[in-house]
Design a protein around this motif. Sequence first.
Motif, PDB file in Angstrom:
ATOM      1  N   UNK A  97      50.770  54.541  37.487  1.00 42.73           N
ATOM      2  CA  UNK A  97      49.969  55.506  38.257  1.00 42.73           C
ATOM      3  C   UNK A  97      48.752  54.833  38.871  1.00 42.73           C
ATOM      4  N   UNK A  98      48.064  54.004  38.096  1.00 37.87           N
ATOM      5  CA  UNK A  98      46.876  53.310  38.596  1.00 37.87           C
ATOM      6  C   UNK A  98      47.245  52.354  39.727  1.00 37.87           C
ATOM      7  N   UNK A  99      48.303  51.595  39.524  1.00 38.20           N
ATOM      8  CA  UNK A  99      48.714  50.628  40.539  1.00 38.20           C
ATOM      9  C   UNK A  99      49.126  51.304  41.841  1.00 38.20           C
ATOM     10  N   UNK A 100      49.731  52.464  41.736  1.00 40.08           N
ATOM     11  CA  UNK A 100      50.167  53.171  42.938  1.00 40.08           C
ATOM     12  C   UNK A 100      48.999  53.738  43.745  1.00 40.08           C
ATOM     13  N   UNK A 111      46.825  36.306  35.644  1.00 42.36           N
ATOM     14  CA  UNK A 111      46.331  35.378  36.653  1.00 42.36           C
ATOM     15  C   UNK A 111      46.751  35.868  38.030  1.00 42.36           C
ATOM     16  N   UNK A 112      45.821  35.822  38.962  1.00 38.27           N
ATOM     17  CA  UNK A 112      46.057  36.252  40.337  1.00 38.27           C
ATOM     18  C   UNK A 112      46.110  35.025  41.231  1.00 38.27           C
ATOM     19  N   UNK A 130      42.886  47.348  40.126  1.00 33.55           N
ATOM     20  CA  UNK A 130      42.142  48.453  40.727  1.00 33.55           C
ATOM     21  C   UNK A 130      40.679  48.092  40.891  1.00 33.55           C
ATOM     22  N   UNK A 131      40.102  47.443  39.899  1.00 39.22           N
ATOM     23  CA  UNK A 131      38.679  47.084  39.966  1.00 39.22           C
ATOM     24  C   UNK A 131      38.394  46.068  41.064  1.00 39.22           C
ATOM     25  N   UNK A 132      39.398  45.232  41.374  1.00 40.89           N
ATOM     26  CA  UNK A 132      39.227  44.225  42.434  1.00 40.89           C
ATOM     27  C   UNK A 132      39.588  44.781  43.814  1.00 40.89           C
ATOM     28  N   UNK A 172      46.159  44.943  33.217  1.00 40.14           N
ATOM     29  CA  UNK A 172      46.434  44.360  34.531  1.00 40.14           C
ATOM     30  C   UNK A 172      46.200  45.375  35.641  1.00 40.14           C
ATOM     31  N   UNK A 173      46.688  46.595  35.428  1.00 42.35           N
ATOM     32  CA  UNK A 173      46.526  47.646  36.431  1.00 42.35           C
ATOM     33  C   UNK A 173      45.047  47.964  36.661  1.00 42.35           C
ATOM     34  N   UNK A 174      44.297  48.065  35.577  1.00 40.71           N
ATOM     35  CA  UNK A 174      42.857  48.359  35.697  1.00 40.71           C
ATOM     36  C   UNK A 174      42.122  47.217  36.395  1.00 40.71           C
TER      37      UNK A 174
END
Length: 209
Positions: free
Chosen positions: A144-147, A67-68, A104-106, A99-101
């Motif tokens: 890595x994705x989050x960074x 949840x964001x 990134x998508x948002x 969550x990371x993906x």
Amino acid sequence: MYENWITGVYSSGEIETMATKSVAHGDAQTLTDLKEVGWTKPQHNQSKINFDASWSDNFSLAGYGMILRDETGEVVQAKAGSIRASTAEDSEALSLLETACWAKSMELSNFWVEGDCERLILFAQNKVSNIFWRNQAIVSEAVRILQTCNNFLGFAFKNRKCNEVADALAKEARKKGIHKQVWLHMPVFISSFLLFDVLFPIQFRTVIL
């Protein structure tokens, strides 16, 4: 009060103010000790994703939930789904990757990621942790994705009481086999958990004088 919040008559901030006044106007013969145990808002111009997983050793299907919420505590989006996992730790690692993906998508910026699996969060923070080698690779990929996101602020560990909305989403996904679902308007089954986060970001422990 609950019905007014759910139907949008009052905002989360107004509900929180009313709850605070309600406690403040309580019995004058009591002393209230405040201790932060519930979900807390991010700072100004920041947002936060809470994530969790639900796993049962009787099934290989696990659920994830996230949840964001923004600086005011308002929900921006929520997401849940089901995944294959052989252990509880596997499900937590895969939930973090989802969550990371999602972040990134948002194209999120200025946000935190918060969870209740301490050893997973410690590893994500590049601290000593004994998570399984396979999950190390999954968590490293999530990091890595989050960074690559704009101004990712980092990871935070909180106890499960601070993470009940994400937990409820994950359990619903596991029990009902939800593949992938995103909510812009929150489903009824998490309403009580959201309300608790708004009303009780701190625990009131009352001492009789």
